[in-house]
Scaffold this motif. Structure first.
Motif, PDB file in Angstrom:
ATOM      1  N   GLN A  32      26.955  33.400  37.624  1.00 33.25           N
ATOM      2  CA  GLN A  32      25.564  33.064  37.931  1.00 33.25           C
ATOM      3  C   GLN A  32      25.475  32.109  39.115  1.00 33.25           C
ATOM      4  N   SER A  33      26.514  31.261  39.291  1.00 32.05           N
ATOM      5  CA  SER A  33      26.468  30.283  40.377  1.00 32.05           C
ATOM      6  C   SER A  33      26.580  30.925  41.754  1.00 32.05           C
ATOM      7  N   LEU A  34      26.970  32.189  41.817  1.00 32.61           N
ATOM      8  CA  LEU A  34      27.078  32.881  43.099  1.00 32.61           C
ATOM      9  C   LEU A  34      25.719  33.214  43.701  1.00 32.61           C
ATOM     10  N   PHE A  35      24.694  33.217  42.886  1.00 33.13           N
ATOM     11  CA  PHE A  35      23.398  33.730  43.331  1.00 33.13           C
ATOM     12  C   PHE A  35      22.597  32.661  44.065  1.00 33.13           C
ATOM     13  N   THR A  36      22.990  32.473  45.311  1.00 30.11           N
ATOM     14  CA  THR A  36      22.274  31.580  46.225  1.00 30.11           C
ATOM     15  C   THR A  36      21.106  32.349  46.856  1.00 30.11           C
ATOM     16  N   ASP A  37      20.327  31.660  47.652  1.00 30.77           N
ATOM     17  CA  ASP A  37      19.249  32.334  48.384  1.00 30.77           C
ATOM     18  C   ASP A  37      19.821  33.423  49.289  1.00 30.77           C
ATOM     19  N   GLY A  38      21.004  33.137  49.856  1.00 28.95           N
ATOM     20  CA  GLY A  38      21.618  34.121  50.740  1.00 28.95           C
ATOM     21  C   GLY A  38      21.992  35.397  50.019  1.00 28.95           C
ATOM     22  N   LEU A  39      22.663  35.282  48.873  1.00 28.11           N
ATOM     23  CA  LEU A  39      23.063  36.476  48.131  1.00 28.11           C
ATOM     24  C   LEU A  39      21.846  37.220  47.596  1.00 28.11           C
ATOM     25  N   ASN A  40      20.852  36.491  47.134  1.00 30.32           N
ATOM     26  CA  ASN A  40      19.630  37.161  46.659  1.00 30.32           C
ATOM     27  C   ASN A  40      18.969  37.940  47.798  1.00 30.32           C
ATOM     28  N   GLY A  41      18.993  37.371  49.003  1.00 34.54           N
ATOM     29  CA  GLY A  41      18.431  38.078  50.152  1.00 34.54           C
ATOM     30  C   GLY A  41      19.229  39.316  50.495  1.00 34.54           C
ATOM     31  N   ILE A  55      30.392  43.399  44.095  1.00 32.38           N
ATOM     32  CA  ILE A  55      31.470  42.470  44.445  1.00 32.38           C
ATOM     33  C   ILE A  55      32.793  43.204  44.244  1.00 32.38           C
ATOM     34  N   ALA A  56      33.756  42.946  45.155  1.00 36.33           N
ATOM     35  CA  ALA A  56      35.005  43.702  45.114  1.00 36.33           C
ATOM     36  C   ALA A  56      36.213  42.777  45.176  1.00 36.33           C
ATOM     37  N   GLY A  57      37.344  43.300  44.702  1.00 34.60           N
ATOM     38  CA  GLY A  57      38.646  42.683  44.928  1.00 34.60           C
ATOM     39  C   GLY A  57      38.867  41.359  44.221  1.00 34.60           C
ATOM     40  N   GLY A  58      39.432  40.407  44.979  1.00 32.37           N
ATOM     41  CA  GLY A  58      39.891  39.154  44.396  1.00 32.37           C
ATOM     42  C   GLY A  58      38.805  38.331  43.741  1.00 32.37           C
ATOM     43  N   ALA A  59      37.592  38.403  44.243  1.00 37.23           N
ATOM     44  CA  ALA A  59      36.503  37.629  43.640  1.00 37.23           C
ATOM     45  C   ALA A  59      36.245  38.088  42.208  1.00 37.23           C
ATOM     46  N   VAL A  60      36.348  39.386  41.972  1.00 35.26           N
ATOM     47  CA  VAL A  60      36.159  39.897  40.606  1.00 35.26           C
ATOM     48  C   VAL A  60      37.275  39.372  39.710  1.00 35.26           C
ATOM     49  N   ARG A  61      38.493  39.418  40.218  1.00 36.38           N
ATOM     50  CA  ARG A  61      39.646  38.922  39.454  1.00 36.38           C
ATOM     51  C   ARG A  61      39.460  37.448  39.092  1.00 36.38           C
ATOM     52  N   ASP A  62      38.991  36.656  40.038  1.00 36.24           N
ATOM     53  CA  ASP A  62      38.780  35.237  39.762  1.00 36.24           C
ATOM     54  C   ASP A  62      37.692  35.032  38.712  1.00 36.24           C
ATOM     55  N   LEU A  63      36.605  35.750  38.848  1.00 35.83           N
ATOM     56  CA  LEU A  63      35.507  35.602  37.884  1.00 35.83           C
ATOM     57  C   LEU A  63      35.942  35.990  36.477  1.00 35.83           C
ATOM     58  N   LEU A  64      36.744  37.032  36.370  1.00 33.43           N
ATOM     59  CA  LEU A  64      37.230  37.443  35.054  1.00 33.43           C
ATOM     60  C   LEU A  64      38.207  36.435  34.465  1.00 33.43           C
ATOM     61  N   SER A  65      38.785  35.612  35.335  1.00 31.46           N
ATOM     62  CA  SER A  65      39.718  34.569  34.885  1.00 31.46           C
ATOM     63  C   SER A  65      39.020  33.237  34.656  1.00 31.46           C
ATOM     64  N   GLY A  66      37.690  33.235  34.770  1.00 31.00           N
ATOM     65  CA  GLY A  66      36.933  32.017  34.536  1.00 31.00           C
ATOM     66  C   GLY A  66      36.878  31.079  35.717  1.00 31.00           C
ATOM     67  N   LYS A  67      37.164  31.590  36.925  1.00 31.87           N
ATOM     68  CA  LYS A  67      37.148  30.758  38.129  1.00 31.87           C
ATOM     69  C   LYS A  67      36.002  31.177  39.037  1.00 31.87           C
ATOM     70  N   ARG A  68      35.447  30.208  39.751  1.00 33.70           N
ATOM     71  CA  ARG A  68      34.462  30.540  40.768  1.00 33.70           C
ATOM     72  C   ARG A  68      35.204  30.845  42.054  1.00 33.70           C
ATOM     73  N   PRO A  69      35.079  32.050  42.585  1.00 34.45           N
ATOM     74  CA  PRO A  69      35.843  32.421  43.780  1.00 34.45           C
ATOM     75  C   PRO A  69      35.381  31.643  45.001  1.00 34.45           C
ATOM     76  N   GLU A  70      36.349  31.317  45.876  1.00 33.74           N
ATOM     77  CA  GLU A  70      36.015  30.642  47.129  1.00 33.74           C
ATOM     78  C   GLU A  70      35.431  31.627  48.140  1.00 33.74           C
ATOM     79  N   ASP A  71      35.972  32.831  48.154  1.00 32.60           N
ATOM     80  CA  ASP A  71      35.482  33.880  49.053  1.00 32.60           C
ATOM     81  C   ASP A  71      35.053  35.081  48.228  1.00 32.60           C
ATOM     82  N   VAL A  72      33.944  35.667  48.621  1.00 33.99           N
ATOM     83  CA  VAL A  72      33.433  36.838  47.912  1.00 33.99           C
ATOM     84  C   VAL A  72      33.258  37.977  48.904  1.00 33.99           C
ATOM     85  N   ASP A  73      33.936  39.088  48.642  1.00 30.32           N
ATOM     86  CA  ASP A  73      33.788  40.286  49.466  1.00 30.32           C
ATOM     87  C   ASP A  73      32.929  41.303  48.725  1.00 30.32           C
ATOM     88  N   PHE A  74      32.227  42.111  49.486  1.00 35.07           N
ATOM     89  CA  PHE A  74      31.318  43.084  48.895  1.00 35.07           C
ATOM     90  C   PHE A  74      31.673  44.487  49.375  1.00 35.07           C
TER      91      PHE A  74
END
Length: 427
Positions: A32-41, A55-74
């Protein structure tokens, strides 16, 4: 909280295996913390134009591990041209679109950058690069990725899309290639090192590899010779500071990979294992661990030619190989910090303090490392100007006198002040 909303079920066949789609709903604070004004736009633009965005790749892996990803690819079903039209119509700025030929467009919204890549399939690969074509098939894009844990997608509604049991592998701390390991490796030989890096990040046990995976790596290891040194070094230095690093480096020697990635073919593996065991709890630099493999400075030079490491990394390796045995023996006081602080004082290199800290990690000197970490480099209180005011005008004599005073100052453990040191000249 997690909730399964669909049971796994076979939905199609690929060229190498049956695929099953597993889905579940992700509802975590990190997501939920990923949803900034930028992502909503960004989401609004894709929804308005009826293109899927996940969302793709490493960011999904981090989220499933309970971590907030530093970089998010789409990833998206929209082509680069369609994305450009969408963003232009919405008045959204696009930047750094060098990746457009590979399907990536970078949009800047509310002072945030969002990299969005069109779904792709590999048409042709040569072990280093791939020719791709765009697709709208999420499963085919997942199929071209290296590891199951990297082939996951997450919808912006929190829906997880897992085609190759990546979530199961993540839960079980397993690192597996998507489909056939040999085929995935031959598409890009760098995936061998990515396998080891992610194994160090995820696996609980050091020796829990699937035999067929190691066999595929051994058979295709020579392919690493064609991979650029820069790409190899990016993966290798991350692996060396991860979990199980000593085991993984030893395994790479067992699988006869060292000769292809810039490491000495007859590297001192036992020394490396000893150094890793002593240094691992003190955040050693990658080169601190790798330096244990080198027996001669010539091997460091060869590594640098192959991997093109930074100047600082190369000099650290040369420093460790040169001083790892001798520096501590230069003092009459056993287990003293003095030879190390004297070296720093005498050195004209700005990073000498860092190098000596890495040397102490290498040697396993925890007490001296703790002392040196608290030590601040003192300033020698006498200058050439002070000596000229006392009537010493010869440049040669000034230099010799300063060195004599510096030696006296060092013997005092850097405690003598200017006036005390200058009395030696008067006397």
């Amino acid at each position: 909280m997690w909730s399964r909303i669909l049971s796994p079920g076979v939905i199609g066949r690929t060229s190498f295996c049956w695929r099953s789609l597993f889905t579940m709903q992700l509802k975590t604070s990190e997501f939920q913390s990923l949803f900034t004004d930028g992502l909503n736009g960004l989401a609004e633009v894709f929804e308005k134009n009826q293109h899927e965005l996940r969302i793709a790749g490493g960011a999904v892996r981090d989220l499933l591990s309970g971590k907030r990803p530093e970089d998010v690819d789409f990833a998206t079903t929209a082509t680069p041209e369609e994305m450009k039209r969408m963003f232009q119509t919405a008045g959204i700025r696009m930047i750094n679109n060098k990746g457009e030929k590979h399907g990536t467009i970078t949009a800047r919204i509310h002072n945030e950058n969002f990299e969005v890549t069109t779904l792709r399939v590999d048409v042709q690969t040569d072990g280093r690069h791939a020719e791709v074509e765009f697709t709208t098939d999420w499963q085919k894009d997942a199929e071209r990725r290296d590891l199951t844990i990297n082939s996951l997608f997450l919808g912006l509604d929190g829906m997880l899309y897992d085609y190759f049991k990546g979530y199961e592998d993540l839960q079980n701390h397993k690192v597996r290639f998507v489909g056939n390991a040999e085929q995935r490796i031959q598409e890009d030989y760098l995936r061998i090192l990515r396998y080891f890096r992610f194994y160090g990040r995820l696996a609980l046990n050091p020796n829990d590899h699937e035999p067929e995976t190691l066999a595929a790596i051994r058979e295709n290891g020579r392919g690493l010779a064609a991979i650029s040194g820069e790409r190899i070094w990016v993966e290798l230095k991350k692996m060396v500071v991860g979990n199980h690093a000593a085991h993984l480096l030893e395994l790479m020697y067992t699988l006869e990979l060292a000769q292809y990635i810039g490491l000495p073919p007859d590297g001192n593996v036992e020394e490396m294992k000893r150094v890793w065991q002593k240094a691992k709890d003190h955040s050693p630099k990658p080169m601190t661990v790798l330096a244990a493999l080198f027996t001669r400075t010539e091997e460091v030079e060869k590594m640098d030619i192959r991997l093109k490491v930074s100047r600082e990394e190369k000099h650290l390796a040369l420093f460790l190989v040169k001083y790892r045995r001798d520096l501590c023996k230069s003092s009459d006081e056993p287990e003293s910090l003095k030879p190390f602080t004297d070296f720093i004082i005498d050195s004209r290199e700005l990073d000498s303090h860092i190098k000596v800290c890495e040397l102490l990690k290498y040697q396993g000197e925890e007490r001296l490392l703790a002392e040196l970490s608290k030590w601040s480099i003192p300033r020698f209180p006498v200058s050439g100007h002070d000596l000229r005011r006392m009537g010493i005008t010869s440049g040669k004599e000034i230099g010799a006198t300063l060195q004599e005073l510096r030696d006296i100052w060092k013997k005092s453990r850097y405690q003598m002040d200017k006036d005390e040191l200058l009395t030696y000249i008067k006397s």
